[in-house]
Design a protein around this motif. Sequence first.
Motif: not given
Length: 235
Positions: A8-22
């Motif tokens: 879940p942590l890796t998924r959250a980091v990956r999501f944040y790395e994409a523009p939509i996450g930010k």
Amino acid sequence: MSSIAIQPLTRAVRFYEAPIGKKAVMAVTGIVLTGYVVAHLLGNLQIYSSNPEQINKYAAFLHNPANAAALWAARGVLLLCVILHITAACQLWLQNRAARPFRYYKKDDVPNAYAARTMICSGPIIAAFVIFHVLHLTSGAVVRLQEIGPNEPNVRANVILGFSHYPAISAFYILAMGLLCLHLYHGVWSMFQSVGASHPRYTPMLKRVAAIAAILILLGNISIPIAALAGWLTY
Ligand code: HEM
């Protein structure tokens, strides 16, 4: 730690790395910060109460040692939101610049380009305003603050004197409130776009709602320095 726990942590980091996450982080923190701006404005409007003591009673309640834990928790959440909002904004700006080193705007992009420029300029000025504002009306580093007693700031006197005796400070507040209004309007608007809520049928209505809300916040905020400068408020 097992790989299942890390997922879940890796998924959250990956999501944040994409523009939509930010953009998601900016939207959530933006909503919290806008909520604070509205709540703070409603608290400040008590300066117009027919009971002149009202706003000081409210401040005494907030500063009551019994409420200290809640006050510091709220301050912590706000500070975290400010840090996350600014970090995501800077990272998104750098990511966009790296993806598109040469600016080219289609005719339709001009309002968006204007909005993006406004956000980049208004954001740092609003941040500078908040730092100045806390030094001015919370810590008393700019002008000496008056107190009714321990943990009882004389907010009414501090606000009225702080504005009526220092027109340059009032002018800075009015300028910052104008930029805050633009920032809120474009921020609400780009949030709708990020979540894909722009639709030919609802877009004009959403834009109007965002504009009316931003203008009401502007009028409520600037009315206070203007009323103090005009001598309409007594303490
Ligand atoms: C003319 C408009 C405004 C007035 C008259 C005003 C007034 C005040 C006053 C009197 C305080 C100190 C309260 C206390 O010690 O109990 C305060 C604190 C504060 N204000 Fe404002 N404010 C205004 C606009 C804003 C805006 C637009 C923002 C945010 C963008 C803001 C953010 C803050 C923050 C972060 C604090 C510190 C809160 C704390 O100590 O926990 N204010 N304001």
